[in-house]
Design an enzyme around this catalytic site. Structure first.
Site, short mmCIF file in Angstrom:
data_model
loop_
_atom_site.label_atom_id
_atom_site.label_comp_id
_atom_site.label_asym_id
_atom_site.label_seq_id
_atom_site.Cartn_x
_atom_site.Cartn_y
_atom_site.Cartn_z
N GLU A 78 -1.56 7.82 8.92
CA GLU A 78 -2.25 7.25 10.08
C GLU A 78 -1.71 7.80 11.41
OE1 GLU A 78 -3.84 3.02 8.39
OE2 GLU A 78 -1.71 3.12 8.86
N GLU A 104 -4.86 4.54 -0.35
CA GLU A 104 -4.66 3.09 -0.31
C GLU A 104 -5.99 2.45 -0.70
OE1 GLU A 104 -3.14 1.68 3.46
OE2 GLU A 104 -1.70 3.33 3.60
#
Length: 1066
Positions: A477, A553
Site C-alpha cells: 500500500e 489479502e
C-alpha cells in the site's frame, strides 16, 4: 576501499554535534558505517559444526537486561550518558518494546500516521530510549580478526557508541544493522550505548496496520570473523526440465583488503569449497580458487568465485515435502587449512510462472495462505522461537501452505523454520506509505529513492538463500511510482529465480508478475476511481492479461466474520489461474493490559490513551492473541483441505476422494466413515488411504444403506486422519472431512419389536386406555381475567399478559421459569462487519448498523394488535398479532399462534411481515431470559463450533454437547456470537426445543453485547439468555468496511414463517 574497510571518523563528534545533524529527518541518510547486507553468518571454525548446525563459539549474545533511561526527546539526553550510565537508569530486557515496560504508550493506527504528516520532519517531542550494557570478550577475539555487533531489529532509528566513541547510525526497523566494533574494543570490560528514536523519516515508510512501538525488539549479538573472511554467499538451485537433475550454484565473496585484490599471488592462494550433505551423507563436493571468468574488458572479479555442483536425482523441496540438504561453504588458505565455514539449508525447488500459472517444481500450486504480523500479546513485537514455532504448527495443522510476511521482513529464524516445516513464503519489504496522499507521493520522489531501495535490496541479500521464499514483494500500500519499477528490475536481475509481486497502483502494474489484488470479490466488481477492483473471475479474462491471480489479502477475518469464504474456494478450484490467496490475517493484534485492579485483559487501540487510534481494527485474526482458534479457523481448514470428496452412489455406497497434494503420497492417512441417524452411528468403518499426488480413487463403503428401526435423518460422515505423528501434527490429527445427507430408506421396525407388539397387544390396549383416562383427569385448563390469560396443564402454567400479548411467565410447580418474556427479536449486537467504517467521528450511511439505526430497528415500539383464545377439544390455541413501529411508521408485523397440548408442549407458529421501506433485518427470531442455569447444552444440528448461514462449511450435522460457557465466543470486541444453525433439537437442563431453527445461548443479553466495549467487561446476567432464530442474516467478510454479506444470505423477503415447539420436562 571496500565498505568493510571504512574507518570511523578520526575526529570523534560529541553527542550534541551528532544530534544537531538530525539524520533522522534526512531520507538520503539511512546509515553511517553500517556493513553491507548478507545472509546470516556464524563463522564456524570446523566443518562438522557447520554441517550439524551446532552453536557457534564465534557468536556471543547480548540479549538480557540492559540499562535503560527514557527521555521525551533526544536533545534531553545528557552528553555524559555515552560514557557512563545515568543515576536514574533502570534495567530493561532486550529484546523488548519499551512501551510494554511502562515507558511511553503503544499506538495503534491502520492508515493514519501517528504523527503529523510533514515528511521528512518528525515531532520535536520524539520519545528516546537510551540503552547500555557492558560485556567482555575472549582474549582471542581481541588478538586477531574482526568483531561485529548485529542488531536484528530496532525501531525506528538508532545511534551506536562503543566505549564512549561513536560507531554509527541506522534505520529500517525490520532488517539487521551490523557494525564493525574492532577499532573500539579494549581488553576487559567494554560498554555499548544505543540511543533509539521512536520517530524518524523512516517512520513515513513504516505505516503498516499495526501497533506502533519502539526499542530494541529483536536479538543483539556479537560475531567474530577472521581478518580474511567470507563476505557474502548466494545459493541458487537450477533444475533440469524433467526435474531429474539439478545444479547447485554457489556464488561466494571474500573480504580481502583492497590493496591486495589485484595481486594474483594473494587472491589465488585462497580457495573455496562447497560440500553438500543430506543428513550425514556427503552428496557432492567441489573446490576451486578465488576468481571468476572475465566480466568485461577490465577482467574478472578476484575476490569471489562461482561453484556449480551437479546433483542427480535430487530430492525436491516443497511445502508438502520440505526435504533439506545442507551446504557447507569453506574458506581455505594456501595450505588447505580452514579459515572459516558458513552453512545453509538448501532446498532443490523451482519457482516459475508458465502459461499463466505459478508453478512449484512444474506443478501449478494453489496458495492456501495467510497474512501474519509478528505479534505477541505480552511481548509485542519481540517474538521468541516458541511463538514462531507455535504459529507454524497451527498453520500446517489447519491446511495452510503459505504465509505472507506482512508487511516487513521477519525475524531471521522464521524463514529457517518455514524451510524446515514447509511453508511457502512471500517476503515483503518494510515499506508502506498508506497514510500519504496520494500513496505514491514518496515512491515518485527521487529524494526518497535510496530509502526505498535499501529496504528492498537488503531484504533480498539477507534472505535469498531460503527455499521457502517463493515470491518477493516490494512492500504494501505505497501506491505505484518510478521507484517500484526500478526495484522490480533490480530484483529480476539479481534474483531471476523468483517472481515479484506488488499490489500498489491497482495490483496489475508492470512492477508485478502476479495479479495480487486485495479484497477483490468473486463475482462483484468494485469500480473504484483510478484503481478498480474487478471480480476475480472477470480479472483473469481481461484483454491481454495472462498473469496468475493470487489475492495478497482477502477474507477479512475481523471478529465474527469470514462469511462467504467457501465461495472463493469454489472459484479457485474452478478457474486454474485463480491460484488462491492470503487471508487477512493470522492473529488478533491485541496487547495484554491491566485494569485498575491489576487484572489483565486484551486491549486494542485507545486503551493505552493512545491518540490517534483505530480502535479494534487491529483484531482481524483467525486466532486470538493466545493462539486459541476463532471459529473461522475451522472454516479455513475445511475449505483449504487437501482432499476433496464426492458421493457417487448410495446403493452400493461409493465415494470418490481426490488428493490435491502435488508431491506427496497419502502414506499416513486413514479414511474413517460413519452412517449417522439423528447423530447416532448405525454403521461405520475405516480403511487406509493410498492416493498418489493429484489422483482420485473410488471407495466402496457398504453394499446398501442400513435398515432403520426408527425414523430420522440419515447422514454419511467421512474424515481423514493421520495415524502417525508428523513433525507438525500429533497422531490421529484430522486433516479433512465431509458430510452428505443420505436419502431416507424405508422405516422398518425390527422383528423383535413387531413380535413383542403382537404378543403384548391386549396389555398395550389396556395401558393406552388407562393413559387416556389419566389425561382426561389432567386436561388443559384455561383461566382469563382482565390482566392475564393462563393455560394450565398438570404442574405447568403458561401466563400471557393481555397488555403486551406476550408469554410473560412459564410456571412449573409454582416456580417462575422466565426472567424476561418470550418475544420477537430482529436485531443483533453489531458485528465489526455491520459497523464498517462508522465511528463516533465518521458515519458511513451505507453500513448495516447505520441503516438499522436510521430505520429505528434499535428503538422499535411494540404494540399488541390482537389477542384471541380458542379452547379446543385437545388443545388451547392463542393467537396474537404484534406491530412494531418507529416514529409512528409501521415497520414489522408478526403473528404468533401458540398451541398447548396435553403432552405439556407449546408449539409456536410465527409469521413475520416486513415493510418494504425497512432495510433487511439481521434476524427473524425470538428471545427470552430463562431462570435456569444448566452446565451443559445439547443439540442436534450443525456444530460443534459457532456457525452462521454463510459460514458453515466446516460445521457438521450431529448430536453435540458443550459446557454453557463454551457456547459464547469471547470476541475481544463484543458482538453477536455463538449461533448454531439448522438445529432440530435443543436440550438445556429440563428444556427441550424442536423444529428447524438457529440458536444461541449465553449468560449475556444482546443489549449488554451492544453497549460493552470489551469482552472482559461483560458481566454474567441472572439466568440464561436464549435466542431462537428462524432466519439469520449472514456475517459477511469479503472485507470489513463495506457491506459484504452476499445477497443469498440477506433477509430480503417480505414475509417469513417458522415453527418452534417448546417443552419443559417436569
Amino acid at each position: 576501499m571496500t565498505s568493510q574497510e571504512k574507518v570511523p571518523f578520526q575526529v570523534q563528534l560529541s553527542l550534541p554535534q551528532i544530534l544537531s545533524r538530525r539524520d533522522w529527518e534526512n531520507p538520503q541518510i539511512t546509515q553511517y558505517h553500517r556493513l553491507e547486507a548478507h545472509p546470516p553468518f556464524h563463522s564456524w571454525r570446523d566443518v562438522e559444526s557447520a554441517q550439524k548446525d551446532r552453536p557457534s563459539p564465534q557468536q556471543q549474545t547480548l540479549n538480557g537486561l540492559w540499562s535503560f533511561s527514557y527521555f521525551t526527546q533526544p536533545e534531553a539526553v545528557p552528553e555524559h550518558w555515552v560514557r557512563c550510565d545515568l543515576a536514574e537508569a533502570k534495567p530493561l530486557p532486550v529484546p523488548a518494546n519499551w512501551q510494554l515496560h511502562g515507558y511511553d504508550a503503544p499506538i495503534y493506527t491502520n492508515i493514519q500516521y501517528p504523527i503529523p504528516v510533514n515528511p521528512p520532519r518528525v515531532p520535536d517531542l520524539n520519545p528516546t530510549g537510551c540503552y547500555s550494557r557492558d560485556f567482555t570478550l575472549e582474549p582471542s577475539w581481541l588478538a586477531s580478526g574482526k568483531t561485529r555487533i548485529i542488531f536484528d531489529g530496532v525501531s525506528s532509528a538508532f545511534y551506536l557508541w562503543c566505549n564512549g566513541q561513536w560507531v554509527g547510525y541506522s534505520q529500517d526497523s525490520r532488517l539487521p544493522a551490523e557494525f564493525d566494533l574492532t577499532p573500539y574494543l579494549q581488553a576487559g570490560s567494554n560498554r555499548i550505548a544505543v540511543l533509539v528514536l521512536r520517530w524518524s523519516d523512516g517512520s513515513y515508510l513504516e505505516d503498516q496496520d499495526m501497533w506502533r512501538m519502539s526499542g530494541i525488539f529483536r536479538d543483539v549479538k556479537l560475531l567474530h570473523k577472521p581478518e580474511i573472511h567470507l563476505r557474502d554467499i548466494h545459493i541458487m538451485t537450477h533444475l533440469s526440465p524433467e526435474f531429474t537433475s539439478a545444479n547447485l550454484e554457489v556464488m561466494a565473496a571474500v573480504n580481502i583488503p583492497s590493496l591486495q585484490l589485484n595481486d594474483p599471488q594473494v587472491t589465488g592462494s585462497y580457495q573455496l569449497r562447497v560440500q553438500l550433505w543430506l543428513a550425514d551423507k556427503l552428496v557432492a563436493s567441489l573446490q576451486q580458487p578465488l576468481g571468476t571468468q572475465a566480466i568485461d574488458e577490465r577482467g574478472p572479479y578476484t575476490d569471489r568465485t562461482q561453484l556449480v555442483l551437479r546433483i542427480d536425482q535430487p530430492l525436491l523441496w516443497s511445502a508438502e515435502q520440505p526435504t533439506l540438504y545442507r551446504a557447507v561453504v569453506s574458506l581455505l588458505n594456501h595450505q588447505q587449512e580452514l579459515i572459516e565455514a558458513e552453512a545453509y539449508d538448501v532446498g532443490f525447488r523451482q519457482v516459475a510462472i508458465h502459461q499463466g500459472l505459478l508453478k512449484i517444481n512444474g506443478k501449478a500450486v494453489l496458495i492456501r495462505g495467510v497474512n501474519r504480523h509478528e505479534h505477541h500479546p505480552q511481548t509485542g513485537q519481540a517474538i521468541d522461537e516458541e511463538s514462531l514455532l507455535q504459529d507454524i504448527l497451527l498453520m500446517k495443522q489447519h491446511n495452510f501452505n503459505a504465509v505472507r510476511c506482512s508487511h516487513y521482513p521477519n525475524h531471521p529464524l522464521w524463514y529457517r523454520l518455514c524451510d524446515r516445516y514447509g511453508l511457502y513464503v512471500v517476503d515483503e519489504a518494510n515499506i508502506e506509505t498508506h497514510g500519504m496522499q496520494p500513496m505514491s507521493r514518496l515512491s515518485d520522489d527521487p529524494s526518497w529513492f535510496s530509502a526505498f531501495s535499501e529496504r528492498v535490496t537488503r531484504m533480498v541479500q539477507r534472505d535469498r538463500n531460503h527455499p521457502c521464499i517463493i515470491i518477493w514483494s516490494l512492500g504494501n500500500e505505497s501506491g505505484h511510482g518510478a521507484t517500484h519499477d526500478a526495484l522490480y528490475r533490480w530484483i529480476k536481475t539479481n534474483d531471476p529465480t523468483r517472481p515479484v509481486q506488488y499490489e500498489g497502483g491497482g495490483a496489475n502494474t508492470l512492477a508485478t508478475d502476479i495479479l495480487c489484488p486485495m479484497y477483490a470479490r468473486v463475482d462483484e466488481d468494485q469500480p473504484f476511481p483510478a484503481v478498480p477492483k474487478w471480480s476475480i473471475k472477470k480479472w483473469i479474462g481481461l484483454p491481454n492479461e495472462s498473469r496468475p491471480l493470487i489475492l495478497c489479502e482477502y477474507a477479512h477475518a475481523m471478529g465474527n466474520s469470514f462469511g462467504g469464504f467457501a465461495r472463493y474456494w469454489q472459484a479457485f478450484r474452478q478457474y486454474p489461474r485463480l491460484q488462491g490467496g492470503f487471508i487477512w490475517d493470522w492473529v488478533d493484534q491485541s496487547l495484554t493490559h491491566h485494569n485498575d485492579h491489576g487484572q489483565p485483559y486484551w486491549a486494542y487501540g485507545g486503551d493505552f490513551g493512545d491518540t490517534p487510534n483505530d480502535r479494534q481494527f487491529c483484531m482481524n485474526g483467525l486466532v486470538f492473541p493466545d493462539r486459541s482458534p476463532h471459529p473461522s479457523l475451522y472454516e479455513a481448514q475445511c475449505a483449504q483441505q487437501f482432499f476433496q470428496f464426492s458421493l457417487l452412489s448410495t446403493t452400493p455406497l461409493v465415494i470418490n476422494i481426490t488428493s490435491e497434494y502435488l508431491f506427496r503420497e497419502s502414506d499416513n492417512e486413514q479414511l474413517y466413515w460413519r452412517i449417522m441417524l439423528e447423530g447416532e452411528s448405525v454403521l461405520e468403518g475405516s480403511q487406509p488411504l493410498n492416493l498418489s499426488p493429484e489422483s482420485s480413487q473410488c471407495y466402496r463403503l457398504a453394499e446398501k444403506l442400513p435398515t432403520l428401526n426408527k425414523p430420522g435423518q440419515l447422514w454419511l460422515n467421512v474424515e481423514i486422519r493421520q495415524p502417525k505423528e508428523t513433525p507438525w501434527s500429533p497422531a490421529q490429527h484430522r486433516s479433512a472431512w465431509h458430510q452428505w445427507r443420505l436419502p431416507q430408506p424405508l422405516f422398518s421396525p425390527s422383528s423383535d419389536l413387531t413380535n413383542a407388539t403382537a404378543h403384548y397387544a391386549p396389555q398395550l390396549q389396556h395401558n393406552l386406555q388407562l393413559q387416556h383416562n389419566r389425561q382426561l383427569q389432567h386436561d388443559l385448563q384455561l383461566q382469563q381475567d382482565e390482566q392475564h390469560i393462563k393455560v394450565t396443564y398438570q404442574q405447568q402454567c403458561w401466563q400471557f399478559s393481555r397488555q403486551t400479548g406476550r408469554l410473560d411467565q412459564w410456571w412449573v410447580a409454582d416456580k417462575p421459569m422466565l426472567l424476561r418474556p418470550l418475544q420477537d427479536q430482529f436485531v443483533r449486537a453489531p458485528l465489526d462487519n455491520d459497523i464498517g467504517i462508522s465511528e463516533a467521528t465518521h458515519i458511513d450511511p451505507n453500513a448495516w448498523v447505520e441503516r438499522w439505526k436510521k430505520a429505528g430497528m434499535y428503538q422499535l415500539q411494540q404494540r399488541c394488535l390482537s389477542l384471541h383464545v380458542d379452547h379446543l377439544s385437545h388443545s388451547v390455541q392463542i393467537s396474537a398479532e404484534y406491530g412494531y413501529e418507529f416514529e409512528q411508521e409501521p415497520l414489522l408485523h408478526s403473528h404468533w399462534v401458540y398451541r398447548f397440548d396435553r403432552h405439556g408442549r407449546m408449539t409456536i407458529d410465527v409469521n413475520v411481515r416486513i415493510a418494504t421501506s425497512l432495510p433487511a433485518p439481521a434476524r427473524i427470531g425470538m428471545c427470552c431470559q430463562l431462570a435456569d442455569i444448566s452446565p451443559t447444552v445439547e443439540w442436534l444440528g450443525l456444530g460443534p463450533h459457532e456457525n452462521y448461514p454463510d459460514r458453515q462449511l466446516a460445521a457438521q450435522y450431529g448430536h453435540w454437547s458443550l459446557p454453557l460457557e463454551q457456547m459464547h465466543t469471547a470476541y475481544i470486541f463484543p458482538s453477536e456470537n455463538g449461533l448454531r444453525c439448522n438445529t432440530h433439537t435443543l436440550n438445556y437442563g429440563r428444556w427441550t426445543l424442536t423444529g428447524d431453527f438457529h440458536f444461541g445461548i449465553s449468560r449475556y443479553s444482546t443489549q449488554q453485547l451492544m453497549v460493552t466495549s470489551h469482552q472482559h467487561l461483560l458481566e454474567p446476567e441472572e439466568g440464561t439468555w436464549l435466542n431462537i432464530d428462524g432466519f439469520h442474516m449472514g456475517v459477511g467478510g469479503d472485507d470489513s468496511w463495506s457491506p459484504s454479506v452476499h445477497i443469498d444470505d440477506i433477509l430480503t423477503r417480505e414475509t417469513y414463517q417458522y415453527q418452534i415447539c417448546w417443552q419443559y420436562k417436569v
